[in-house]
Scaffold this active site. Sequence first.
Site, PDB file in Angstrom:
ATOM      1  N   TYR A 120     -15.428  -8.082  21.908  1.00 38.25           N
ATOM      2  CA  TYR A 120     -15.714  -9.493  22.187  1.00 38.25           C
ATOM      3  C   TYR A 120     -14.653 -10.073  23.105  1.00 38.25           C
ATOM      4  O   TYR A 120     -13.537  -9.565  23.216  1.00 38.25           O
ATOM      5  CB  TYR A 120     -15.799 -10.300  20.889  1.00 38.25           C
ATOM      6  N   HIS A 185      -4.003 -17.448  15.151  1.00 45.74           N
ATOM      7  CA  HIS A 185      -5.442 -17.524  15.407  1.00 45.74           C
ATOM      8  C   HIS A 185      -6.203 -17.395  14.093  1.00 45.74           C
ATOM      9  O   HIS A 185      -5.651 -16.998  13.070  1.00 45.74           O
ATOM     10  CB  HIS A 185      -5.870 -16.401  16.363  1.00 45.74           C
ATOM     11  N   ASP A 187      -9.734 -15.418  12.982  1.00 45.27           N
ATOM     12  CA  ASP A 187     -10.782 -14.518  13.455  1.00 45.27           C
ATOM     13  C   ASP A 187     -12.077 -15.309  13.573  1.00 45.27           C
ATOM     14  O   ASP A 187     -12.480 -15.978  12.611  1.00 45.27           O
ATOM     15  CB  ASP A 187     -10.958 -13.349  12.489  1.00 45.27           C
ATOM     16  N   HIS A 247      -3.308 -17.103  11.178  1.00 48.77           N
ATOM     17  CA  HIS A 247      -2.358 -16.030  10.872  1.00 48.77           C
ATOM     18  C   HIS A 247      -1.875 -15.426  12.185  1.00 48.77           C
ATOM     19  O   HIS A 247      -2.528 -15.548  13.234  1.00 48.77           O
ATOM     20  CB  HIS A 247      -2.974 -14.966   9.963  1.00 48.77           C
ATOM     21  N   ARG A 258       4.193  -0.166  15.646  1.00 47.73           N
ATOM     22  CA  ARG A 258       3.337  -0.453  14.508  1.00 47.73           C
ATOM     23  C   ARG A 258       1.892  -0.516  14.989  1.00 47.73           C
ATOM     24  O   ARG A 258       1.611  -1.012  16.092  1.00 47.73           O
ATOM     25  CB  ARG A 258       3.713  -1.784  13.872  1.00 47.73           C
TER      26      ARG A 258
END
Length: 352
Positions: A120, A185, A187, A247, A258
């Site tokens: 997206y 942001h 989701d 978050h 990571r």
Amino acid sequence: MSASGGFTDLRQKLKAMTPHRDELKTKTADRSNGGAKKRKYREESDDDDAAAGSDQEQRDAEARRVKSGIKQATVFSAQECALIEQKIDEVVAKGDKGLYREHTVDRAPLRNKYFFGEGYTYGAQLERRGPGQERLYPRGEVDEIPEWVHGLVIAPLVAGGLLAEGFVNSAVINDYRPGGCIVSHVDPIHIFERPIVSVSLFSDSALCFGCRFQFKPIRVSQPVLHLPVHRGSVTILSGYAADEITHCIRPQDIKERRAVIILRRTRPDAPRLDTNPPSPAPLPSPAPLPSDRKTTHKRSHRRADPDAAHRPRVLEMDKEENRVSRVRSRRDYSSHDAQRDSSTRRVKMRRH
């Protein structure tokens, strides 16, 4: 009193005999004013403390609401993590060779994204910025979810009761370098169903909620909740944690490489980019210039001349040749007349 005593008024004598009384009054006034200031300062401090206490209580209450929407579990052992991380390295190598479809790989400083199943638009890719503007790519624009993701990641979560069978149709791998981050942001609610499931790999890190980012230089405010995420752990967001607060991952929380695998499901009514946007209406053709109908009729029947581009040059050459011919003829005519005149003169002279 008499002038000989040095005083003309009894009040002056009393003042001279007790000078400490004025000092006492001044000190008493100073103490009273100081006490008022201290009381005022204490009152202001109490108000500030009360406000700070109220703010802290609100933050604590919000942190509890965030925690109510979070579930964490350690699912993958060190050996299982190592195997999954090897597969992620293979994904990175394949992306570097350009073997994925155009929208599968999205690169950013200190962080690369790999979309599988569904991809997206977001962030700077949006035509119009802001929440709710995200769009799914048309089907087939990103690669399918690799089989190793189904076998090594999704299947254990389904077996452990953390995911429903067949729930996942979108898998995203975020690969972070030290100092990388992802800004605050939510989701996209119009794109993804809940819950949002993420698996942490390569190293320990943290997920922060309720931060504000500032840039140039990058700065991040104090989070409402700082949630540690360890290698091999699974974090599941729903409710308040997924929908009502942002978050992020702060740069200071990525000290080593990571990676995180995010497993989600797209909504059946999620908007997609239009693959065949309507073509713009053709512009009206300009009106023809006024011209003579006879001339137009004649031109319409004229055939194309392949030598038309060179004709002006040919005409000039013809003109030059004609001019030279005329000059030569004039010269010949003049010389002929001159010979005729001279012969005539000679004849006449003989006659005389």
